[in-house]
Motif scaffolding. Structure first.
Motif, PDB file in Angstrom:
ATOM      1  N   ASP A  95       0.173   3.230   8.722  1.00 47.30           N
ATOM      2  CA  ASP A  95      -0.078   2.290   7.297  1.00 47.30           C
ATOM      3  C   ASP A  95       1.265   2.917   6.410  1.00 47.30           C
ATOM      4  O   ASP A  95       1.474   1.905   5.678  1.00 47.30           O
ATOM      5  CB  ASP A  95      -1.556   2.245   6.835  1.00 47.30           C
ATOM      6  CG  ASP A  95      -2.508   1.617   7.395  1.00 47.30           C
ATOM      7  OD1 ASP A  95      -2.200   0.642   8.488  1.00 47.30           O
ATOM      8  OD2 ASP A  95      -3.643   1.899   7.492  1.00 47.30           O
ATOM      9  N   THR A 218       4.107  -3.463   9.924  1.00 47.88           N
ATOM     10  CA  THR A 218       2.905  -3.851   9.534  1.00 47.88           C
ATOM     11  C   THR A 218       3.228  -3.634   7.891  1.00 47.88           C
ATOM     12  O   THR A 218       4.007  -3.156   7.321  1.00 47.88           O
ATOM     13  CB  THR A 218       1.679  -3.058   9.909  1.00 47.88           C
ATOM     14  OG1 THR A 218       2.094  -1.850   9.601  1.00 47.88           O
ATOM     15  CG2 THR A 218       1.532  -3.293  11.540  1.00 47.88           C
ATOM     16  N   ARG A 220       2.822  -2.465   4.531  1.00 52.41           N
ATOM     17  CA  ARG A 220       2.541  -1.027   3.921  1.00 52.41           C
ATOM     18  C   ARG A 220       1.507  -1.071   2.967  1.00 52.41           C
ATOM     19  O   ARG A 220       1.367  -2.053   1.903  1.00 52.41           O
ATOM     20  CB  ARG A 220       3.805  -0.301   3.377  1.00 52.41           C
ATOM     21  CG  ARG A 220       5.045  -0.142   4.456  1.00 52.41           C
ATOM     22  CD  ARG A 220       5.997   0.451   3.854  1.00 52.41           C
ATOM     23  NE  ARG A 220       5.913   1.815   3.159  1.00 52.41           N
ATOM     24  CZ  ARG A 220       6.616   2.255   2.429  1.00 52.41           C
ATOM     25  NH1 ARG A 220       7.932   1.858   2.032  1.00 52.41           N
ATOM     26  NH2 ARG A 220       6.273   3.576   1.811  1.00 52.41           N
ATOM     27  N   SER A 221       0.792  -0.180   2.837  1.00 51.62           N
ATOM     28  CA  SER A 221      -0.513   0.105   1.870  1.00 51.62           C
ATOM     29  C   SER A 221       0.154   0.382   0.563  1.00 51.62           C
ATOM     30  O   SER A 221       1.376   0.841   0.294  1.00 51.62           O
ATOM     31  CB  SER A 221      -1.362   1.348   2.091  1.00 51.62           C
ATOM     32  OG  SER A 221      -2.200   1.376   0.989  1.00 51.62           O
ATOM     33  N   ASP A 365      -3.537  -4.216   4.705  1.00 50.15           N
ATOM     34  CA  ASP A 365      -2.769  -3.084   4.230  1.00 50.15           C
ATOM     35  C   ASP A 365      -3.130  -1.905   4.625  1.00 50.15           C
ATOM     36  O   ASP A 365      -2.527  -0.815   4.572  1.00 50.15           O
ATOM     37  CB  ASP A 365      -2.250  -3.377   2.777  1.00 50.15           C
ATOM     38  CG  ASP A 365      -3.349  -2.994   1.974  1.00 50.15           C
ATOM     39  OD1 ASP A 365      -4.839  -3.700   2.345  1.00 50.15           O
ATOM     40  OD2 ASP A 365      -3.396  -2.501   0.690  1.00 50.15           O
ATOM     41  N   LYS A 366      -4.463  -1.871   5.196  1.00 51.82           N
ATOM     42  CA  LYS A 366      -5.237  -0.440   5.595  1.00 51.82           C
ATOM     43  C   LYS A 366      -5.575  -0.832   6.955  1.00 51.82           C
ATOM     44  O   LYS A 366      -6.745   0.073   7.335  1.00 51.82           O
ATOM     45  CB  LYS A 366      -6.257  -0.041   4.691  1.00 51.82           C
ATOM     46  CG  LYS A 366      -5.675  -0.118   3.227  1.00 51.82           C
ATOM     47  CD  LYS A 366      -6.927   0.189   2.158  1.00 51.82           C
ATOM     48  CE  LYS A 366      -6.271   0.088   0.796  1.00 51.82           C
ATOM     49  NZ  LYS A 366      -7.702   0.228  -0.265  1.00 51.82           N
TER      50      LYS A 366
END
Length: 430
Positions: A95, A218, A220-221, A365-366
């Motif tokens: 993540d 994906t 990003r947090s 995001d996670k």
């Protein structure tokens, strides 16, 4: 209540209903992403490698090396749970950098290196080190791989997409034990040959992942930014458990995992009851995995329509039936085959479905961290189950031990259903 899923570019796909069956049928046609197919091929090759070894490991430890069932219980516990050491960390890293493929390659690569160690490990502690390295590799790769599947899938068909991946995965899981069976038929005590073949398939799998799977990004947090408004980066891991519904899913999965013993023990119970020749032992793994690959897509589709929590619980009911049938004083081909069918049904109804449940209950995001948390809970609880069952076998005997675990699992299923239902209601109310 609807949950959005991020696409590969960080945008949003259509909103996903928490329980699709509650809002009517979906209308968009099912479309399978090539990314999921390639990830399935990589998993298939890797499972040929890993399951060819797993299929002979109980006999190799207790027969060839002459170790006790307590030693096997310890090693099987590591096999089940060593990956838990790194699952959440690997999901968090995925993540944080937003590139899950890089983390997955590291995990697959470590498992490949562990195959080399098998060629030289001849004692308990050497085997412990090799099995631990292999399972840590599995722990590193699983969450980022599942995150790649989740962001490549249509949200309303999430469980079915995971089912397709698990079907391909289990073609390898069925082929590996079959390969081990033929090697042992041709070469008695040919464990070293199995280990060499396992290394070859692991190497091909890593090459396929590196060359054929695209390096998707994906989302990003926000916590990936240093000292963001959410506080230190490590803090959100624990806040994640307070996401509506996710904490209760982890509790239910942990309770059920504590009463899920390793497959090797079930097969040893069957062999103890029926006393069949050792060279047939790997075929028990084949039977289970064939059922798994046949049912993975149908049960994933059922989970998307009927409810993922319902199918997850029903899978554990099949596991109870498997335990009780294995403990019954009735042997022969029929009862043994029925045990394998029930065990394969359990995996088809729980493995991909749990990943789908965790995906829908985790913020986009996670995503990899949430998947890693679910996998960590299951791995740790199953590790404890294997170690505990090895002691129970030693103290009570195989039939009584597995009957006791089955009875406890039946009670845990009822409690877990109420926990899951409460969690889904909590998510709907959020």
């Amino acid at each position: 209540m609807y949950i959005s899923m991020s696409d590969r570019n960080g945008g949003k796909k259509d909103l996903q209903p928490l329980e699709p069956s509650a809002v009517g049928p979906v209308t968009r046609p099912f479309r399978l992403s090539p990314v999921i197919i390639w990830l399935g091929v990589v998993s298939m090759l890797t499972d040929v490698s890993s399951e060819s070894v797993s299929a002979i490991l109980p006999l190799y430890i207790t027969g060839f090396l002459g170790l006790s069932t307590i030693a096997f219980g310890f090693l099987d516990g590591i096999n089940q749970g060593a990956s838990a050491i790194v699952r959440m960390a690997a999901g968090y890293a995925s993540d944080r950098i937003g590139r899950p493929k890089a983390v997955a390659v590291a995990g697959y690569g470590l498992s490949m290196v562990a195959r080399i160690g098998l060629l030289f490990a001849g004692g308990f502690w050497a085997l412990t080190a090799v099995v631990t390295a292999d399972r840590v590799g599995k722990g590193i790769r699983t969450a980022p791989r599942d995150a790649l599947i989740a962001v490549s899938a249509q949200p309303e068909y999430l469980a079915r997409h995971f089912g397709v991946h698990r079907m391909l995965d289990n073609i390898g899981a069925a082929s590996g034990p079959l390969l081990a069976f033929f090697i042992l038929m041709l070469i008695p005590n040919g464990y070293g040959t199995v280990f060499v073949v396992s290394l070859a398939f692991a190497t091909i799998g890593v090459a396929a992942l590196t060359l054929l799977v695209p390096n998707l990004r994906t989302r990003r947090s926000a916590s990936a930014e240093p000292e963001s408004k959410t506080g230190p980066a490590w803090g959100f891991r624990w806040r994640l458990l307070r996401e509506p519904g996710l904490g209760r899913l982890l509790v239910a999965a942990g309770i059920l995992g504590l009463l899920t013993v390793g497959d090797g023990f079930i097969y040893l119970v069957l062999q103890d009851r029926d006393s069949f020749a050792v060279q047939w032992f790997p075929l028990l793994y084949v039977g289970t995995n064939v059922v798994f690959l046949i049912l993975a897509i149908p049960l994933g589709r059922l989970a998307d329509r009927w409810g993922r929590a319902r199918v997850f619980i029903a899978g554990h009911v099949a596991l109870v039936a498997c335990y009780l049938l294995a403990a019954a004083p009735v042997g022969g081909f029929g009862p043994t085959a029925a045990c394998l069918v029930l065990l394969g049904t359990f995996y088809a109804a729980t493995d991909g479905v749990l990943a789908a449940l965790a995906s829908q209950l985790t913020p986009p995001d996670k995503l990899a961290t949430g998947l890693g948390a679910a996998q960590t809970v299951v791995a740790l609880s199953r590790m404890a189950a294997s170690v505990g069952f090895g002691l129970l076998w030693f103290a009570l005997g195989p039939a009584v031990a597995i009957m006791a675990v089955g009875s406890c699992l039946a009670a845990a299923i009822v409690a877990s259903w109420f926990i899951l239902r409460s969690g889904l209601r909590q998510r709907l109310a959020a």
